[in-house]
Design a protein around this motif. Structure first.
Motif, PDB file in Angstrom:
ATOM      1  N   MET A  34       0.868  -1.175   0.000  1.00 27.41           N
ATOM      2  CA  MET A  34       0.000   0.000   0.000  1.00 27.41           C
ATOM      3  C   MET A  34       0.898   1.215   0.000  1.00 27.41           C
ATOM      4  O   MET A  34       1.963   1.205   0.630  1.00 27.41           O
ATOM      5  CB  MET A  34      -0.934  -0.023   1.205  1.00 27.41           C
ATOM      6  CG  MET A  34      -0.230  -0.185   2.535  1.00 27.41           C
ATOM      7  SD  MET A  34      -1.338  -0.440   3.927  1.00 27.41           S
ATOM      8  CE  MET A  34      -1.909  -2.101   3.634  1.00 27.41           C
ATOM      9  N   GLY A  35       0.482   2.246  -0.719  1.00 22.25           N
ATOM     10  CA  GLY A  35       1.376   3.380  -0.798  1.00 22.25           C
ATOM     11  C   GLY A  35       0.734   4.644  -1.321  1.00 22.25           C
ATOM     12  O   GLY A  35      -0.464   4.673  -1.616  1.00 22.25           O
ATOM     13  N   TRP A  36       1.552   5.668  -1.413  1.00 20.78           N
ATOM     14  CA  TRP A  36       1.146   6.963  -1.940  1.00 20.78           C
ATOM     15  C   TRP A  36       1.981   7.301  -3.160  1.00 20.78           C
ATOM     16  O   TRP A  36       3.214   7.141  -3.135  1.00 20.78           O
ATOM     17  CB  TRP A  36       1.329   8.050  -0.880  1.00 20.78           C
ATOM     18  CG  TRP A  36       0.376   7.932   0.262  1.00 20.78           C
ATOM     19  CD1 TRP A  36       0.582   7.299   1.456  1.00 20.78           C
ATOM     20  CD2 TRP A  36      -0.947   8.476   0.327  1.00 20.78           C
ATOM     21  NE1 TRP A  36      -0.524   7.398   2.247  1.00 20.78           N
ATOM     22  CE2 TRP A  36      -1.477   8.124   1.584  1.00 20.78           C
ATOM     23  CE3 TRP A  36      -1.734   9.225  -0.550  1.00 20.78           C
ATOM     24  CZ2 TRP A  36      -2.764   8.504   1.980  1.00 20.78           C
ATOM     25  CZ3 TRP A  36      -2.999   9.601  -0.157  1.00 20.78           C
ATOM     26  CH2 TRP A  36      -3.506   9.240   1.086  1.00 20.78           C
ATOM     27  N   TYR A  37       1.314   7.769  -4.196  1.00 24.46           N
ATOM     28  CA  TYR A  37       1.946   8.247  -5.409  1.00 24.46           C
ATOM     29  C   TYR A  37       1.512   9.697  -5.624  1.00 24.46           C
ATOM     30  O   TYR A  37       0.528  10.142  -5.040  1.00 24.46           O
ATOM     31  CB  TYR A  37       1.524   7.411  -6.623  1.00 24.46           C
ATOM     32  CG  TYR A  37       2.087   6.019  -6.654  1.00 24.46           C
ATOM     33  CD1 TYR A  37       1.662   5.046  -5.745  1.00 24.46           C
ATOM     34  CD2 TYR A  37       3.046   5.649  -7.594  1.00 24.46           C
ATOM     35  CE1 TYR A  37       2.180   3.757  -5.774  1.00 24.46           C
ATOM     36  CE2 TYR A  37       3.567   4.364  -7.642  1.00 24.46           C
ATOM     37  CZ  TYR A  37       3.123   3.428  -6.728  1.00 24.46           C
ATOM     38  OH  TYR A  37       3.640   2.153  -6.760  1.00 24.46           O
ATOM     39  N   ARG A  45       3.343   9.974 -13.042  1.00 24.15           N
ATOM     40  CA  ARG A  45       3.037   9.614 -11.663  1.00 24.15           C
ATOM     41  C   ARG A  45       4.268   8.952 -11.049  1.00 24.15           C
ATOM     42  O   ARG A  45       4.915   8.102 -11.678  1.00 24.15           O
ATOM     43  CB  ARG A  45       1.839   8.672 -11.622  1.00 24.15           C
ATOM     44  CG  ARG A  45       1.273   8.428 -10.243  1.00 24.15           C
ATOM     45  CD  ARG A  45      -0.015   7.631 -10.304  1.00 24.15           C
ATOM     46  NE  ARG A  45      -1.077   8.370 -10.994  1.00 24.15           N
ATOM     47  CZ  ARG A  45      -2.341   7.973 -11.016  1.00 24.15           C
ATOM     48  NH1 ARG A  45      -2.704   6.852 -10.397  1.00 24.15           N
ATOM     49  NH2 ARG A  45      -3.243   8.683 -11.671  1.00 24.15           N
ATOM     50  N   GLU A  46       4.594   9.325  -9.809  1.00 21.62           N
ATOM     51  CA  GLU A  46       5.772   8.771  -9.160  1.00 21.62           C
ATOM     52  C   GLU A  46       5.434   8.271  -7.757  1.00 21.62           C
ATOM     53  O   GLU A  46       4.534   8.797  -7.090  1.00 21.62           O
ATOM     54  CB  GLU A  46       6.881   9.834  -9.058  1.00 21.62           C
ATOM     55  CG  GLU A  46       6.526  11.033  -8.227  1.00 21.62           C
ATOM     56  CD  GLU A  46       7.698  12.000  -8.043  1.00 21.62           C
ATOM     57  OE1 GLU A  46       8.801  11.738  -8.548  1.00 21.62           O
ATOM     58  OE2 GLU A  46       7.500  13.030  -7.352  1.00 21.62           O
ATOM     59  N   LEU A  47       6.196   7.272  -7.335  1.00 23.10           N
ATOM     60  CA  LEU A  47       6.022   6.741  -5.992  1.00 23.10           C
ATOM     61  C   LEU A  47       6.572   7.732  -4.975  1.00 23.10           C
ATOM     62  O   LEU A  47       7.685   8.239  -5.123  1.00 23.10           O
ATOM     63  CB  LEU A  47       6.747   5.403  -5.868  1.00 23.10           C
ATOM     64  CG  LEU A  47       6.772   4.781  -4.482  1.00 23.10           C
ATOM     65  CD1 LEU A  47       5.378   4.342  -4.056  1.00 23.10           C
ATOM     66  CD2 LEU A  47       7.733   3.603  -4.447  1.00 23.10           C
ATOM     67  N   VAL A  48       5.799   7.983  -3.932  1.00 21.38           N
ATOM     68  CA  VAL A  48       6.238   8.836  -2.833  1.00 21.38           C
ATOM     69  C   VAL A  48       6.704   7.965  -1.665  1.00 21.38           C
ATOM     70  O   VAL A  48       7.804   8.147  -1.144  1.00 21.38           O
ATOM     71  CB  VAL A  48       5.093   9.759  -2.382  1.00 21.38           C
ATOM     72  CG1 VAL A  48       5.519  10.585  -1.174  1.00 21.38           C
ATOM     73  CG2 VAL A  48       4.644  10.662  -3.519  1.00 21.38           C
ATOM     74  N   TYR A  95      -2.125  13.717  -5.153  1.00 22.38           N
ATOM     75  CA  TYR A  95      -1.623  12.556  -4.442  1.00 22.38           C
ATOM     76  C   TYR A  95      -2.662  11.438  -4.490  1.00 22.38           C
ATOM     77  O   TYR A  95      -3.852  11.665  -4.212  1.00 22.38           O
ATOM     78  CB  TYR A  95      -1.301  12.922  -2.998  1.00 22.38           C
ATOM     79  CG  TYR A  95      -0.017  13.693  -2.868  1.00 22.38           C
ATOM     80  CD1 TYR A  95       0.084  15.004  -3.333  1.00 22.38           C
ATOM     81  CD2 TYR A  95       1.126  13.119  -2.314  1.00 22.38           C
ATOM     82  CE1 TYR A  95       1.264  15.717  -3.249  1.00 22.38           C
ATOM     83  CE2 TYR A  95       2.317  13.826  -2.211  1.00 22.38           C
ATOM     84  CZ  TYR A  95       2.378  15.119  -2.691  1.00 22.38           C
ATOM     85  OH  TYR A  95       3.568  15.819  -2.598  1.00 22.38           O
ATOM     86  N   TYR A  96      -2.193  10.249  -4.840  1.00 25.86           N
ATOM     87  CA  TYR A  96      -3.064   9.092  -5.010  1.00 25.86           C
ATOM     88  C   TYR A  96      -2.666   7.977  -4.041  1.00 25.86           C
ATOM     89  O   TYR A  96      -1.476   7.688  -3.873  1.00 25.86           O
ATOM     90  CB  TYR A  96      -2.975   8.542  -6.432  1.00 25.86           C
ATOM     91  CG  TYR A  96      -3.428   9.486  -7.506  1.00 25.86           C
ATOM     92  CD1 TYR A  96      -2.535  10.345  -8.126  1.00 25.86           C
ATOM     93  CD2 TYR A  96      -4.765   9.515  -7.908  1.00 25.86           C
ATOM     94  CE1 TYR A  96      -2.948  11.220  -9.124  1.00 25.86           C
ATOM     95  CE2 TYR A  96      -5.190  10.383  -8.908  1.00 25.86           C
ATOM     96  CZ  TYR A  96      -4.277  11.226  -9.504  1.00 25.86           C
ATOM     97  OH  TYR A  96      -4.689  12.090 -10.486  1.00 25.86           O
ATOM     98  N   THR A 115      -6.110  13.448  -4.277  1.00 25.57           N
ATOM     99  CA  THR A 115      -6.363  14.657  -3.493  1.00 25.57           C
ATOM    100  C   THR A 115      -5.261  15.669  -3.821  1.00 25.57           C
ATOM    101  O   THR A 115      -4.082  15.322  -3.883  1.00 25.57           O
ATOM    102  CB  THR A 115      -6.422  14.342  -1.984  1.00 25.57           C
ATOM    103  OG1 THR A 115      -6.782  15.520  -1.264  1.00 25.57           O
ATOM    104  CG2 THR A 115      -5.100  13.813  -1.440  1.00 25.57           C
ATOM    105  N   GLN A 116      -5.669  16.892  -4.065  1.00 20.92           N
ATOM    106  CA  GLN A 116      -4.730  17.930  -4.501  1.00 20.92           C
ATOM    107  C   GLN A 116      -3.978  18.507  -3.315  1.00 20.92           C
ATOM    108  O   GLN A 116      -4.584  18.898  -2.304  1.00 20.92           O
ATOM    109  CB  GLN A 116      -5.488  19.045  -5.223  1.00 20.92           C
ATOM    110  CG  GLN A 116      -4.619  20.223  -5.648  1.00 20.92           C
ATOM    111  CD  GLN A 116      -3.687  19.889  -6.793  1.00 20.92           C
ATOM    112  OE1 GLN A 116      -4.100  19.294  -7.796  1.00 20.92           O
ATOM    113  NE2 GLN A 116      -2.417  20.271  -6.668  1.00 20.92           N
TER     114      GLN A 116
END
Length: 121
Positions: A34-37, A45-48, A95-96, A115-116
């Motif tokens: 599970m993560g945030w991009y 799109r990039e992995l955060v 952010y996704y 979400t912006q």
């Protein structure tokens, strides 16, 4: 199916903080990670940050956010968080939230609506 709903974005000045939340519902089993991009205008799109589950739990961060962002989860609330501190204008993006299932050899990606986050200088 997994449904993901993000919240917590907004406008903040440089140096400020925000906490993003992602509430998961549905068939929340066999989750591999599970993560945030994030995706900024005109960029891929990039992995955060992400959490990989399995024999051990591993946390990973993009170099650009190390030391400033922290990913965490609350299994009781089925919620994933991203605490963002010392925000910079270059953190501005949508952010996704992402959940990835692994069933056998197959991987299934589920995404929230985004979400912006806007950081002003």
């Amino acid at each position: 199916q997994v449904q993901l709903v993000e919240s917590g974005g907004g406008l903040v000045q440089a140096g400020g903080s925000l906490r993003l939340s992602c509430v998961a519902s549905g068939s929340i089993f066999s989750i591999n990670s599970m993560g945030w991009y994030r995706q900024a205008p005109g960029k891929q799109r990039e992995l955060v940050a992400d959490i990989t589950l399995g024999g051990s739990t591993n946390y990973a961060y993009a170099d650009s956010v190390k030391g400033r962002f922290a990913i965490s989860r609350d299994n009781v609330k089925n919620t994933l968080y991203l605490q963002m501190n010392s925000l910079k204008p270059e953190d501005t993006a949508v952010y996704y939230c992402n959940f990835r299932k692994k069933i056998g050899a197959a991987l299934w990606d589920y995404w929230g609506q985004g979400t912006q986050v806007t950081v002003s200088s």
